[in-house]
Design a protein around this motif. Sequence first.
Motif, PDB file in Angstrom:
ATOM      1  N   GLU A 118      94.289  64.724  -4.544  1.00  0.00           N
ATOM      2  CA  GLU A 118      93.499  63.634  -5.111  1.00  0.00           C
ATOM      3  C   GLU A 118      92.261  63.303  -4.282  1.00  0.00           C
ATOM      4  OE1 GLU A 118      93.896  58.915  -6.241  1.00  0.00           O
ATOM      5  OE2 GLU A 118      95.731  60.073  -5.948  1.00  0.00           O
ATOM      6  N   THR A 119      92.379  63.383  -2.959  1.00  0.00           N
ATOM      7  CA  THR A 119      91.220  63.123  -2.106  1.00  0.00           C
ATOM      8  C   THR A 119      90.398  64.394  -1.988  1.00  0.00           C
ATOM      9  OG1 THR A 119      92.381  61.431  -0.844  1.00  0.00           O
ATOM     10  CG2 THR A 119      90.442  62.424   0.189  1.00  0.00           C
ATOM     11  N   VAL A 120      89.139  64.304  -2.376  1.00  0.00           N
ATOM     12  CA  VAL A 120      88.192  65.416  -2.278  1.00  0.00           C
ATOM     13  C   VAL A 120      87.156  65.030  -1.230  1.00  0.00           C
ATOM     14  CG1 VAL A 120      86.363  66.654  -3.517  1.00  0.00           C
ATOM     15  CG2 VAL A 120      88.563  66.194  -4.647  1.00  0.00           C
ATOM     16  N   PHE A 121      86.916  65.926  -0.290  1.00  0.00           N
ATOM     17  CA  PHE A 121      85.915  65.690   0.752  1.00  0.00           C
ATOM     18  C   PHE A 121      84.557  66.135   0.231  1.00  0.00           C
ATOM     19  CE2 PHE A 121      89.946  66.074   2.903  1.00  0.00           C
ATOM     20  CZ  PHE A 121      89.917  64.987   3.770  1.00  0.00           C
ATOM     21  N   ILE A 122      83.567  65.279   0.396  1.00  0.00           N
ATOM     22  CA  ILE A 122      82.225  65.583  -0.096  1.00  0.00           C
ATOM     23  C   ILE A 122      81.222  65.534   1.050  1.00  0.00           C
ATOM     24  CG2 ILE A 122      81.819  63.201  -0.862  1.00  0.00           C
ATOM     25  CD1 ILE A 122      80.228  64.581  -3.261  1.00  0.00           C
ATOM     26  N   ALA A 123      80.461  66.621   1.157  1.00  0.00           N
ATOM     27  CA  ALA A 123      79.425  66.706   2.183  1.00  0.00           C
ATOM     28  C   ALA A 123      78.140  66.113   1.618  1.00  0.00           C
ATOM     29  CB  ALA A 123      79.212  68.160   2.593  1.00  0.00           C
ATOM     30  N   PRO A 124      77.595  65.104   2.265  1.00  0.00           N
ATOM     31  CA  PRO A 124      76.368  64.482   1.756  1.00  0.00           C
ATOM     32  C   PRO A 124      75.163  65.399   1.951  1.00  0.00           C
ATOM     33  CG  PRO A 124      76.884  63.577   3.900  1.00  0.00           C
ATOM     34  CD  PRO A 124      78.035  64.497   3.524  1.00  0.00           C
ATOM     35  N   PHE A 125      74.137  65.143   1.165  1.00  0.00           N
ATOM     36  CA  PHE A 125      72.880  65.862   1.368  1.00  0.00           C
ATOM     37  C   PHE A 125      72.419  65.605   2.791  1.00  0.00           C
ATOM     38  CE2 PHE A 125      68.170  65.765   1.173  1.00  0.00           C
ATOM     39  CZ  PHE A 125      67.990  67.129   1.010  1.00  0.00           C
TER      40      PHE A 125
END
Length: 184
Positions: A118-125
């Motif tokens: 459920e937790t997805v890691f997102i790399a910011p711009f």
Amino acid sequence: MADASHRFVVITGGPGSGKTTLIEMLAASGHAVMPEAGRAVIREQMAAGGNGLPWADRARFAELMLAHDLRSHAAAKDQPGFVFFDRGIPDIAGYLGLCGLPVPETIGRAAEACRYRETVFIAPFWPEIFKQDAERRQDPAEAKRTYEAMVATYPRYGYRLLELPRASVADRAAFVMRHLAAEA
């Protein structure tokens, strides 16, 4: 077989934000990883002289990415422990939306059927590390829009996004592992 989706960890974000570098570090630490479909499809299509490329036929490119991601999801079930995915199936829906193309029902059904943690890691711009190459032709503005598309897309499929810090790859890996341990 029990549902393995709790072991399937997606790392997403815009191009050039350090996702693949993080995935490579996690692999070097002994974790199973599934590479990004987009880069694999681009390499295959370029080698074969195909047109399933983001700069030639975006809908075909999305179809080929879906086939790749479905194979990766199935193969991950045979891996022990956490399996880290360099993007997930919802990324394809985000990509199509970014391109102004409709999302076929097949992609929506696949995103619902092939679940991840459920937790997805997102790399910011992160403009300071963004670089173009032969497979990454997006400019910084498109990279930022891609990140924003993922921020909008993943929650629609029932995922919670957790932004990665703008930090060294080692610190990012530690951040991921800390959060996975805390959610156990």
